[in-house]
Design a protein around this motif. Structure first.
Motif, PDB file in Angstrom:
ATOM      1  N   THR A 224      12.111 -23.507   3.484  1.00 26.55           N
ATOM      2  CA  THR A 224      11.810 -22.210   2.872  1.00 26.55           C
ATOM      3  C   THR A 224      12.539 -22.022   1.538  1.00 26.55           C
ATOM      4  N   LEU A 225      13.263 -23.050   1.098  1.00 28.46           N
ATOM      5  CA  LEU A 225      14.080 -22.824  -0.109  1.00 28.46           C
ATOM      6  C   LEU A 225      13.235 -22.535  -1.336  1.00 28.46           C
ATOM      7  N   MET A 226      11.993 -22.975  -1.290  1.00 27.51           N
ATOM      8  CA  MET A 226      11.112 -22.684  -2.424  1.00 27.51           C
ATOM      9  C   MET A 226      10.829 -21.188  -2.523  1.00 27.51           C
ATOM     10  N   GLY A 227      11.133 -20.486  -1.467  1.00 31.47           N
ATOM     11  CA  GLY A 227      10.939 -19.034  -1.482  1.00 31.47           C
ATOM     12  C   GLY A 227      12.244 -18.296  -1.728  1.00 31.47           C
ATOM     13  N   ASP A 228      13.326 -19.024  -1.974  1.00 29.55           N
ATOM     14  CA  ASP A 228      14.612 -18.380  -2.244  1.00 29.55           C
ATOM     15  C   ASP A 228      14.552 -17.614  -3.546  1.00 29.55           C
ATOM     16  N   VAL A 276      18.916 -16.796   0.206  1.00 24.11           N
ATOM     17  CA  VAL A 276      18.164 -15.587   0.549  1.00 24.11           C
ATOM     18  C   VAL A 276      16.674 -15.805   0.310  1.00 24.11           C
ATOM     19  N   THR A 277      15.924 -15.762   1.416  1.00 22.30           N
ATOM     20  CA  THR A 277      14.472 -15.955   1.354  1.00 22.30           C
ATOM     21  C   THR A 277      13.795 -14.682   1.867  1.00 22.30           C
ATOM     22  N   PRO A 278      13.632 -13.707   1.030  1.00 19.00           N
ATOM     23  CA  PRO A 278      13.189 -12.394   1.518  1.00 19.00           C
ATOM     24  C   PRO A 278      11.845 -12.415   2.258  1.00 19.00           C
ATOM     25  N   ALA A 279      11.023 -13.395   1.977  1.00 18.74           N
ATOM     26  CA  ALA A 279       9.699 -13.381   2.599  1.00 18.74           C
ATOM     27  C   ALA A 279       9.711 -14.000   4.000  1.00 18.74           C
ATOM     28  N   HIS A 280      10.770 -14.712   4.362  1.00 20.30           N
ATOM     29  CA  HIS A 280      10.703 -15.474   5.613  1.00 20.30           C
ATOM     30  C   HIS A 280      11.871 -15.305   6.554  1.00 20.30           C
ATOM     31  N   LEU A 299       4.474 -19.439   2.617  1.00 19.82           N
ATOM     32  CA  LEU A 299       3.782 -19.929   3.816  1.00 19.82           C
ATOM     33  C   LEU A 299       2.394 -19.343   3.957  1.00 19.82           C
ATOM     34  N   ASN A 300       1.491 -20.144   4.507  1.00 25.16           N
ATOM     35  CA  ASN A 300       0.178 -19.644   4.895  1.00 25.16           C
ATOM     36  C   ASN A 300       0.293 -19.040   6.295  1.00 25.16           C
ATOM     37  N   PRO A 301      -0.705 -18.240   6.690  1.00 24.87           N
ATOM     38  CA  PRO A 301      -0.649 -17.631   8.031  1.00 24.87           C
ATOM     39  C   PRO A 301      -0.524 -18.664   9.158  1.00 24.87           C
ATOM     40  N   ASP A 302      -1.054 -19.853   8.959  1.00 27.19           N
ATOM     41  CA  ASP A 302      -1.027 -20.831  10.054  1.00 27.19           C
ATOM     42  C   ASP A 302       0.245 -21.680  10.054  1.00 27.19           C
ATOM     43  N   GLU A 356       7.073 -16.804  13.098  1.00 28.22           N
ATOM     44  CA  GLU A 356       7.467 -16.818  11.695  1.00 28.22           C
ATOM     45  C   GLU A 356       7.644 -15.363  11.266  1.00 28.22           C
ATOM     46  N   PRO A 357       8.836 -14.985  10.807  1.00 28.78           N
ATOM     47  CA  PRO A 357       8.954 -13.623  10.264  1.00 28.78           C
ATOM     48  C   PRO A 357       8.052 -13.558   9.041  1.00 28.78           C
TER      49      PRO A 357
END
Length: 728
Positions: A224-228, A276-280, A299-302, A356-357
């Motif tokens: 998830t670091l790409m979403g940090d 900090v990955t606010p989306a996940h 992330l995609n829904p799946d 998945e949050p």
RNA sequence: GGGCAGUUAGCUCAGUGGUAGAGCGGUUCGUUUACACCGAAUUGGUCGGGGGUUCAAAUCCCUCACUGCCCACCA
């Protein structure tokens, strides 16, 4: 009087009497009856469900309560039905569709798919209902309900509309538990924490303001670091205080992200630095809110990564991406260490995969009538047994979060909200679409299944039935659904009827296997109750289970107990057979004036004690004690002791003594059959007839319609002194 | 990290202040006309450890250990 066979064969007998009860309408509740009402609503099993031992225990207890109430002169309603079970049922049908036609629900479209589900429901659903009948359950089947019956569905939607009107329902973009397999949001209660063996990755991000210097960070989720959008440290952490407000380089996609200070960070954990990955992540989301961070959903829904994660990761599953991200960090020289690590991960209860949050637009409910519901249980207005569950209930109710009630499914109650096509911010909430329907689009989501079952105690009844039978008496259920169902029913009860939905809640224990493991399909340790019924009889399994079911304690199940139940039934059968061989029995033997032996007086005194003990145990829902007392009295006192002793008199020449012994047997047997009837309905019904006791029944010649036994009153009959003397 | 349960005979469990119980198992008998899905007899426990209260504790109090469950945003 027919000849009784040597060994009891339950199958034919059970079928015969169940049919007879049904044909005679014995289970039908009459709201116009002058008798006082007593009611139970069944915890509706999933329409996809098959009978488990848990159901057997649960429903046997309900049947015991219902049958005893009938005998005590109540007009009894035991209201049955099934639950549409949104995710479970939809999954079953989707799986079938994929297997047989290689199609998904989307291939069919909403309407066609729903047709399939209904078809499936009519054909295969509700098997459990016929299984409950085999158990002997005295439900009023003429009133069977389904949570998606037309009237019920309307009530569910009306409830939504009402709560919306009260300002308790809102739509919002929140962090929810997302199931990447079922592709729907879940409530907090549907998430199960499980310890997982994983890896704690230590990686380092280069400081923007101090090139060549790095900040070390520990994470279990490098994918998830790409979403940090930040890293965070504790504001008082001396090691990092000077860096607050500066930046680090997120390695890929390469981006400058700030170092923020937040109280939430535990300096003791890992390196004291959190990515900090606010989306996940729920906590990260909150940190993000506090520091106005960007929310980057990768992330995609799946559960696969999307293009925001970078082209090399797009389309990759989250768990594959975890390793790939770690590998890439290593390649860049940014991976410091990998340590084996165990942490708790939330799993979807149904699909059994990590949730998945996820930030998404959902409908939420602020629970209604919370204070009143809390008070009702605390004050004993609604009684919990065992009482210790009260604190569990209280704890949950004082810490509840808003309930995410929308589900991205098709099978369920569609949310009664319409959005105007040209401006989706304009909504209409109501049971019907607006008049200019073509300009509106109905909400796609359906409601959480529990949003319908919380209305069960009263929405299953019509006006007249409610007047007679609501609030219901006892609710019998497992403590595992205290939050899902019990607490919510109490809230709905107060909110919509202004009254409690039930007076007493009895929580059963969980049935485990002999090694103490939970029964589960995957372990294959769950015996099929129907096979047990076929082998030992319904009465056998009922009696056997209740005899070892202590108050709310978990039960280790061993087939032996069912065998014992069967043996007990057989013993009863033979005791009746023995009595029958001595000539006709009297339905209402008169003991006064008969010469009672000391054995007789002793036995009758013990019978009186038994009745008192059983009544006392019923008052405290101690079913195992009732079963055990009946077992001991019948087997030891009556069979082993009294009958053996009385054989002398029965075969002797003293006619008066013989008549007296037989009269005592009749007195004991007919009370015993009545005492046993709630536990073993079929065999007691059969023997009630063969021994010719039906004259004691009211209206219809069933033991089901007999009175709950009163004590013989032996002390009054022969005097205290004589009883004392006999018992020495 | 909190909370709640449980720990009694080989096994599964009752038993909440007053001489340790049941079922199953084991052992020994028993084809006496209700029942072998039975009967008679018998075997078997310092009631998890330690401390305390009491004339008296499996039972009340404290403490420890182990097991299970529930709740909890330590990455």
């Amino acid at each position: 009087m027919s000849e009784i066979s040597k060994a009891y064969e339950p199958q034919a007998v059970e079928e015969k009497w169940y049919a007879a009860w049904q044909n005679e309408g014995c289970f039908t509740a009459d709201p116009a009856s002058p008798k006082p009402g007593y009611s139970i609503v069944i915890p509706p099993p999933n329409v996809t469900g098959m009978l488990t031992l848990g159901h057997v225990l649960n429903n046997t207890i309900q049947d015991v309560l219902a049958r005893r109430a009938r005998m005590k002169g109540f007009e009894v309603l035991w209201l049955p039905g099934t639950d549409h079970a949104g995710i479970a049922t939809q999954t079953v049908v989707e799986r079938k569709l994929r297997k047989e036609e290689k199609k998904t629900r989307r291939d069919l479209g909403r309407e066609a798919f729903l047709e399939r589900v209904w078809e499936w429901k009519e054909k295969h659903g509700g098997i459990i209902i016929s299984q409950l009948k085999k158990l002997g359950c005295s439900c009023d089947w003429s009133r069977e309900r389904f949570t998606m019956d037309e009237g019920y569905s309307r009530a569910v939607q009306a409830t939504f509309v009402d709560l919306y009107g009260k300002g308790l329902i809102y739509r919002g973009k929140r962090m929810v538990n997302w199931c990447p397999v079922s592709l729907t949001a879940l409530s907090d209660e549907e998430v199960i924490m499980k310890p997982q063996k994983g890896v704690l990755y230590r990686m380092r991000y280069e400081l923007v303001e101090r090139p060549g210097e790095y900040l070390e960070i520990a994470t279990t989720r490098p994918e998830t670091l790409m979403g940090d959008t930040a890293v965070a440290v504790h504001p008082d952490d001396e090691r990092y205080k000077h860096l607050i407000g500066q930046h680090v380089w997120r390695p890929f996609p390469r981006l400058q992200i700030p170092i923020v200070a937040d109280e939430h960070i535990d300096p003791q954990f890992g390196t004291g630095v959190l990515k900090v990955t606010p989306a996940h992540d729920k906590a990260d989301f909150e940190i993000g809110q506090r520091h106005h961070l960007e929310i980057l959903d990768v992330l995609n829904p799946d559960g696969t990564l999307n293009e925001l994660a970078g082209s090399e990761f797009a389309g990759m599953d989250r768990f594959v991406a975890r390793k790939a991200a770690a590998a890439k960090l290593a390649e860049l020289g940014l991976l410091v260490a990998e340590e084996p690590y165990q942490n708790n991960v939330g799993f979807s209860e149904r699909a059994d995969v990590p949730i998945e949050p996820r930030l998404s637009l959902q409908w939420f409910l602020k629970y209604p009538s919370v204070e009143q519901s809390l008070e009702a249980v605390k004050s004993g207005e609604i009684r919990f047994r065992p009482e210790r569950w009260v604190s569990t209930y209280e704890h949950w109710l004082t810490n509840i979060q808003d309930w995410c009630i929308s589900r991205q499914l098709w099978w369920g109650h569609r949310i009664p909200v319409w959005y105007r096509k040209d401006d989706e911010s304009v909504i209409h909430v109501g049971l019907e679409a607006p008049a200019d329907e073509e300009n509106w689009r109905q909400e796609e989501d359906v409601l959480d299944t529990w949003f319908s079952s919380w209305l069960w105690p009263f929405e299953t009844m019509d006006e007249a039935t409610r007047a007679k039978f609501y609030p219901t008496g006892d609710l019998v259920t497992g403590p595992d659904i205290i939050f899902f169902w019990v607490a919510r029913m109490i809230m709905a009860g107060y909110e919509y009827t202004g009254r409690k939905p039930f007076s007493d809640v009895f929580f059963t224990g969980l049935i485990r296997d002999i090694q103490g493991r939970k029964m589960s399909k995957s372990l294959g340790n769950s015996p099929d109750p129907l096979e047990l019924i076929a082998k030992y009889g319904a009465d056998g399994i009922r009696f056997g289970l209740l005899r070892i079911a202590p108050q709310g304690q978990d039960i280790r199940f061993d087939e032996k107990v069912v065998e014992e139940g069967r043996n007990f039934a057989n013993k009863l059968w033979n005791a009746a057979r023995f009595r029958q061989m001595q000539g006709p029995s009297a339905p209402d033997a008169d003991l006064s004036g008969l010469p009672l032996s000391i054995y007789s007086i002793d036995l009758l005194a013990k019978l009186d004690e038994l009745i008192a003990k059983v009544n006392g145990a019923y008052a405290e829902y101690r079913f195992n004690e009732i079963a055990q007392s009946l077992y001991d009295f019948f087997w030891s006192e009556y069979c082993d002791w009294y009958v053996e002793a009385a054989k002398t008199e029965i075969s002797g020449s003293d006619e008066a003594a013989r008549a007296s012994a037989l009269a005592v047997m009749d007195t004991v047997l007919n009370r015993l059959l009545r005492l046993l009837h709630p536990f073993m309905p079929h065999i007691t019904e059969e023997l009630w007839e063969t021994l010719g006791f039906s004259a004691r029944s009211h209206g219809k010649p069933f033991v089901l319609y007999s009175d709950w036994p009163e004590p013989v009153g032996i002390a009054a009959l022969v005097g205290e002194a004589a009883v004392k003397a006999a018992q020495e």
